[in-house]
Design a protein around this motif. Structure first.
Motif, PDB file in Angstrom:
ATOM      1  N   VAL A 129       0.227 -17.809  -8.911  1.00 55.07           N
ATOM      2  CA  VAL A 129       0.919 -17.329  -7.718  1.00 55.07           C
ATOM      3  C   VAL A 129       2.013 -16.315  -8.046  1.00 55.07           C
ATOM      4  O   VAL A 129       2.304 -15.440  -7.239  1.00 55.07           O
ATOM      5  CB  VAL A 129       1.490 -18.514  -6.895  1.00 55.07           C
ATOM      6  CG1 VAL A 129       2.631 -19.204  -7.646  1.00 55.07           C
ATOM      7  CG2 VAL A 129       1.952 -18.054  -5.523  1.00 55.07           C
ATOM      8  N   ARG A 130       2.639 -16.388  -9.243  1.00 47.67           N
ATOM      9  CA  ARG A 130       3.661 -15.387  -9.567  1.00 47.67           C
ATOM     10  C   ARG A 130       3.057 -13.996  -9.625  1.00 47.67           C
ATOM     11  O   ARG A 130       3.703 -13.004  -9.289  1.00 47.67           O
ATOM     12  CB  ARG A 130       4.328 -15.683 -10.910  1.00 47.67           C
ATOM     13  CG  ARG A 130       5.608 -16.477 -10.827  1.00 47.67           C
ATOM     14  CD  ARG A 130       6.516 -16.210 -12.014  1.00 47.67           C
ATOM     15  NE  ARG A 130       7.332 -15.040 -11.800  1.00 47.67           N
ATOM     16  CZ  ARG A 130       7.155 -13.861 -12.379  1.00 47.67           C
ATOM     17  NH1 ARG A 130       6.163 -13.679 -13.221  1.00 47.67           N
ATOM     18  NH2 ARG A 130       7.962 -12.866 -12.131  1.00 47.67           N
ATOM     19  N   SER A 131       1.822 -13.913 -10.085  1.00 45.49           N
ATOM     20  CA  SER A 131       1.189 -12.604 -10.211  1.00 45.49           C
ATOM     21  C   SER A 131       0.592 -12.126  -8.895  1.00 45.49           C
ATOM     22  O   SER A 131       0.717 -10.957  -8.537  1.00 45.49           O
ATOM     23  CB  SER A 131       0.100 -12.642 -11.290  1.00 45.49           C
ATOM     24  OG  SER A 131       0.660 -12.791 -12.570  1.00 45.49           O
ATOM     25  N   CYS A 132      -0.069 -13.021  -8.160  1.00 43.26           N
ATOM     26  CA  CYS A 132      -0.734 -12.569  -6.930  1.00 43.26           C
ATOM     27  C   CYS A 132       0.178 -12.695  -5.717  1.00 43.26           C
ATOM     28  O   CYS A 132       0.016 -11.978  -4.737  1.00 43.26           O
ATOM     29  CB  CYS A 132      -2.035 -13.327  -6.701  1.00 43.26           C
ATOM     30  SG  CYS A 132      -1.852 -14.911  -5.869  1.00 43.26           S
ATOM     31  N   GLY A 133       1.155 -13.621  -5.758  1.00 42.33           N
ATOM     32  CA  GLY A 133       2.086 -13.774  -4.646  1.00 42.33           C
ATOM     33  C   GLY A 133       1.434 -14.201  -3.355  1.00 42.33           C
ATOM     34  O   GLY A 133       1.980 -14.003  -2.273  1.00 42.33           O
ATOM     35  N   GLY A 134       0.239 -14.801  -3.467  1.00 43.05           N
ATOM     36  CA  GLY A 134      -0.477 -15.149  -2.243  1.00 43.05           C
ATOM     37  C   GLY A 134      -1.227 -13.976  -1.646  1.00 43.05           C
ATOM     38  O   GLY A 134      -1.851 -14.094  -0.593  1.00 43.05           O
ATOM     39  N   GLY A 135      -1.159 -12.818  -2.337  1.00 42.79           N
ATOM     40  CA  GLY A 135      -1.824 -11.632  -1.809  1.00 42.79           C
ATOM     41  C   GLY A 135      -1.001 -10.969  -0.721  1.00 42.79           C
ATOM     42  O   GLY A 135       0.050 -11.462  -0.302  1.00 42.79           O
ATOM     43  N   LEU A 136      -1.463  -9.826  -0.239  1.00 40.10           N
ATOM     44  CA  LEU A 136      -0.783  -9.113   0.832  1.00 40.10           C
ATOM     45  C   LEU A 136      -0.697 -10.005   2.065  1.00 40.10           C
ATOM     46  O   LEU A 136      -1.660 -10.672   2.444  1.00 40.10           O
ATOM     47  CB  LEU A 136      -1.533  -7.822   1.151  1.00 40.10           C
ATOM     48  CG  LEU A 136      -0.825  -6.837   2.087  1.00 40.10           C
ATOM     49  CD1 LEU A 136       0.399  -6.245   1.398  1.00 40.10           C
ATOM     50  CD2 LEU A 136      -1.780  -5.733   2.515  1.00 40.10           C
ATOM     51  N   TYR A 137       0.460 -10.013   2.692  1.00 41.64           N
ATOM     52  CA  TYR A 137       0.698 -10.892   3.848  1.00 41.64           C
ATOM     53  C   TYR A 137      -0.389 -10.722   4.903  1.00 41.64           C
ATOM     54  O   TYR A 137      -0.912 -11.711   5.450  1.00 41.64           O
ATOM     55  CB  TYR A 137       2.074 -10.567   4.422  1.00 41.64           C
ATOM     56  CG  TYR A 137       2.543 -11.504   5.503  1.00 41.64           C
ATOM     57  CD1 TYR A 137       2.921 -12.808   5.203  1.00 41.64           C
ATOM     58  CD2 TYR A 137       2.633 -11.073   6.822  1.00 41.64           C
ATOM     59  CE1 TYR A 137       3.372 -13.673   6.193  1.00 41.64           C
ATOM     60  CE2 TYR A 137       3.082 -11.922   7.816  1.00 41.64           C
ATOM     61  CZ  TYR A 137       3.453 -13.213   7.506  1.00 41.64           C
ATOM     62  OH  TYR A 137       3.896 -14.059   8.477  1.00 41.64           O
ATOM     63  N   THR A 138      -0.778  -9.493   5.182  1.00 40.72           N
ATOM     64  CA  THR A 138      -1.804  -9.236   6.201  1.00 40.72           C
ATOM     65  C   THR A 138      -3.111  -9.946   5.883  1.00 40.72           C
ATOM     66  O   THR A 138      -3.779 -10.480   6.775  1.00 40.72           O
ATOM     67  CB  THR A 138      -2.052  -7.715   6.290  1.00 40.72           C
ATOM     68  OG1 THR A 138      -0.831  -7.079   6.671  1.00 40.72           O
ATOM     69  CG2 THR A 138      -3.148  -7.396   7.285  1.00 40.72           C
ATOM     70  N   HIS A 139      -3.467  -9.975   4.604  1.00 34.22           N
ATOM     71  CA  HIS A 139      -4.766 -10.519   4.211  1.00 34.22           C
ATOM     72  C   HIS A 139      -4.836 -12.037   4.319  1.00 34.22           C
ATOM     73  O   HIS A 139      -5.895 -12.628   4.115  1.00 34.22           O
ATOM     74  CB  HIS A 139      -5.092 -10.083   2.781  1.00 34.22           C
ATOM     75  CG  HIS A 139      -5.181  -8.609   2.611  1.00 34.22           C
ATOM     76  ND1 HIS A 139      -5.204  -7.993   1.373  1.00 34.22           N
ATOM     77  CD2 HIS A 139      -5.247  -7.601   3.528  1.00 34.22           C
ATOM     78  CE1 HIS A 139      -5.284  -6.690   1.531  1.00 34.22           C
ATOM     79  NE2 HIS A 139      -5.307  -6.424   2.829  1.00 34.22           N
TER      80      HIS A 139
END
Length: 745
Positions: free
Chosen positions: A331-341
């Motif tokens: 999760v540190r690297s992807c951050g959950g992905g772009l909020y929109t996605h």
């Protein structure tokens, strides 16, 4: 959940709301939000002026050193040179003397010409071009409304930007990924244009409108991007690629470099052509009105937008992602992905926020991060983590760096005395100086002096002048005929790593010249001259630093003289008498014997690393203090098994501190807490890793089934810790090997 206002450092300013292309993957015109239809084509003078005013107010209030403004659309060049000049002039005037202005424009390039680029050169506007690869790839989506190709016109724009006159304005290429295109062909086409940077962008999609997956693979986008990564690596990383740099940065504990990845709080706001203030543009892909805030530049400040719940949820870091993501190791690297996605309307039916879940690209992002880590881990792990000699060398290099920093921070305040000592230090630089600076308490001196300078303590320069003593000791060790004038206090002249010479009465201070001699060194003051012929032996007023070796045990120095040894947070004893030192040496030898018989590997590692022991009062635990690698403060009251175990634990603490000094083991930008069986409350990963690193050695020594079980569970928790860097994961893997050896007995 709310968070403190995070100031906006990036403004997307829509200067024109229409476009001259009809890209079928456009998140403005092909998205559920069609608000562009009701907005003016070009931004008005009034909206420009208010935007500039609001931005200047915001930058001044938050003392921002710089702000970025990205001119956007639609197609921003359709606003025309006159309107773009008005935008640049207003923004430049408003920010003058307030903050540095970084102006950029993102364009499809079709209208780009020298008249635009001359304007951009005048105001320092850097240009990013959208291009999806070679002609075949670009034509898949980026066409005119009548189906004509746009590719030759974009290449013409890039060629113009590549000319000597405008090259400094070229920001880079933005490529929206289509997995139907060949990744290597796309990448090679972009690389052939020699851009200063490439951004690969995932096409905007949601769970309601998922991305195309022609091959049906849940990691199709990761496979495409990793193929590009492999090609980029094969080419020697010829240009920066923001997506790759961001993942590599977060794997090493650094920040994310793009909004689409990582946990950094959003600091971007959008100003539409009618002056309305909106959240990030990509939200238009979710549903009609998703980006709206209800604010505009005419009536509202940027702070009011920053406090909007939709903005704040993207400023919460770890707390702003869904529960599934918070437990994910990447999760540190992807951050959950772009909020929109993350948008999934079905969440609302289940009583959850529509964005409270993983990205529609979740499996792709995990595969991408793990794929890059697997390909680069061997290179990303600092050598100091696996090679004890490299750890010592890295620590020494750190000490030399601190010495250089001290010289810079003094900035002439050290006067002639410092200047002369610095000149002589350069003369004696060599093995002798290395020996002196490698001494752990040299680091203590530097840290004390730097802190004194930073806090403007009156004794800061006096601490700095201790450099002469280190220089003199280096000259003596190197047998160099370089006289060095050294200050002394309380009648004592101390040469680090060598010993102490009584040159005057208590309370007396002054300066004396130290010079190397055939058998030792001479010290000459105004009223005295002393020659020390055998620096390793006590004679007259000379007290040497002694060794502690006995009966085959290691021979660390017994340093009970160095004025900077007082760095353990507990009472440091004065010089031990001969009988006390001999008795302590015997107990230490017996303790080393216990360690060598019980944990020979750990004992050998400790024996090789520990160079200096300093006696402490009492019978507590040995302390790894505020100094360089290799020293321990050891309470003289410890005996037998307690002393052996204390030495082992102290060494492990000292080693972990040294590793942490020279390698990024974890990031501290998340809110993770981890449970340990030996702790009542959850702890940060920094504490869990340090204590687990220590306890695995304890488990090997005491053979406790409980300690082994507790340590194993802690290692399992660490293996899933998202905040560990590649180096931290490597250390955990090494500790796991140590645990397995301990478990085998």
């Amino acid at each position: 959940m709310t968070a403190p206002v995070v100031p906006f450092r990036e403004i997307v300013l829509k200067v024109h709301s229409r476009c001259d292309l009809a890209c079928d993957h456009c998140y403005i015109y092909e998205a559920p939000d069609q608000s562009w239809r009701t907005r003016p084509k070009a931004i008005s003078d009034e909206a420009i002026s208010w935007t500039a005013r609001r931005l200047a107010e915001h930058a001044e209030k938050h003392v921002l050193p710089s702000v970025s403004v990205i001119l956007h659309g639609g197609e921003p060049l359709l606003a025309g040179p006159a309107r773009l000049r008005r935008v640049c002039e207003e923004l430049t005037a408003a920010l003058d003397g307030v903050a540095e202005l970084d102006l950029r424009i993102h364009t499809n390039g079709l209208q780009l010409s020298p008249r635009y680029l001359d304007l951009f050169d005048e105001f320092g506007v850097r240009v990013g071009i959208s291009l999806d690869g070679d002609r075949s790839a670009n034509d898949r989506h980026r066409r005119f409304a009548d189906g004509r190709t746009s590719h030759p016109l974009v290449l013409r724009a890039v060629e113009l930007l590549q000319s000597e006159r405008y090259r400094h304005l070229f920001l880079g290429l933005l490529c929206t990924i289509d997995v139907a295109n060949d990744p290597v062909t796309v990448h090679d086409a972009l690389i052939a244009l020699d851009p200063p940077r490439i951004d690969y962008l995932l096409p905007h999609a949601t769970w309601d409108a998922p991305p195309a997956r022609p091959a049906g693979s849940p990691t199709e986008y990761a496979e495409w991007i990793l193929a590009v990564f492999d090609r980029w690596e094969e080419q020697g990383r010829p240009v920066p690629v923001r997506l790759f740099e961001s993942v590599l940065s977060t794997l090493n504990g650094g920040p994310s470099l793009t909004e689409s990845l990582g946990l950094a709080p959003t600091d971007l706001v959008v100003v539409e052509t009618d002056g309305t203030l909106e959240q990030v543009d990509s939200l238009k892909s979710a549903y009609d009105g998703a980006a709206a805030t209800g604010f505009d530049v005419f009536r509202h400040s940027f702070d009011e937008v920053a406090a909007h719940p939709g903005v704040q949820v993207r400023q919460l870091g770890l707390a702003g992602v869904g529960p599934e993501c918070r437990e994910c190791p990447v999760v540190r690297s992807c951050g959950g992905g772009l909020y929109t996605h993350r948008y999934r309307s079905a969440n609302e039916a289940a009583g959850r926020d529509a964005f409270d879940g993983p990205s529609v690209y979740c499996k792709d992002l995990e595969a991408l991060v793990r794929g890059i880590e697997a390909r680069t881990a061997a290179r990303l792990v600092p050598v100091a983590l696996t090679d004890p000699g490299e750890l010592v060398a890295a620590e020494h290099e750190l000490t030399r760096t601190l010495l250089a920093r001290l010289h810079a921070d003094l900035a002439g305040r050290g006067g002639p005395e410092w200047a002369e000592a610095w000149r002589l230090t350069a003369l004696v630089d060599g093995p002798g100086l290395d020996e002196v600076l490698t001494h752990p308490y040299a680091r203590g001196w530097l840290l004390t002096t730097l802190e004194a300078l930073r806090t403007n303590r009156p004794d800061a320069v006096a601490h700095a002048h201790r450099l002469a003593a280190y220089t003199a000791a280096a000259a003596v060790r190197g047998r160099l005929d370089v006289p060095v004038t050294v200050g002394y206090e309380d009648g004592r002249l101390v040469l680090p790593t060598l010993g102490e010479l009584r040159v005057g009465a208590r309370g007396e201070s002054g300066r004396a010249e130290v010079v190397s001699a055939e058998k030792g060194f001479r010290v000459r003051g105004r009223r005295f001259e002393v020659e020390v012929e055998c620096p390793r032996e006590p004679c007259g007023d000379w007290l040497p630093v002694r060794g502690l070796g006995r009966d085959g045990a290691p021979d660390p120095a017994l340093d009970d003289l160095d004025p900077y040894r007082d760095c353990f947070g507990t009472e440091v004893l004065p010089r031990l008498g001969l009988a006390e030192a001999d008795e302590w040496s015997g107990r230490l030898g017996a303790a080393w014997g216990l360690l060598s018989a019980t944990v020979p590997g750990h004992a050998a590692a400790a024996a090789a690393a520990l160079t200096t022991l300093t006696p402490l009062a009492g019978a507590g635990e040995p302390v790894a203090g505020r100094h360089g690698y290799g020293a321990l403060g050891v309470p003289v009251g410890l005996t037998g098994d307690a002393l052996a175990l204390g030495l082992l634990r102290g060494f492990r603490r000292a080693r972990f501190r040294a590793l942490r000094d020279v390698a990024d083991l974890y990031a501290l930008d998340g809110g993770w807490l981890h449970r340990a069986d030996w702790r009542e409350e959850p702890v940060p990963v920094s504490v869990l890793l340090a204590e687990t690193h220590e306890r695995v050695a304890v488990a090997a020594y005491d053979r406790s089934a409980r300690t082994l079980a507790e340590t194993r569970r802690a290692l399992e928790a660490l293996q899933g810790a998202a905040e560990l860097t590649v180096g931290g994961k490597s250390l955990v893997a090494d500790v796991l090997v140590e645990w397995e050896e301990a478990a085998r007995g």
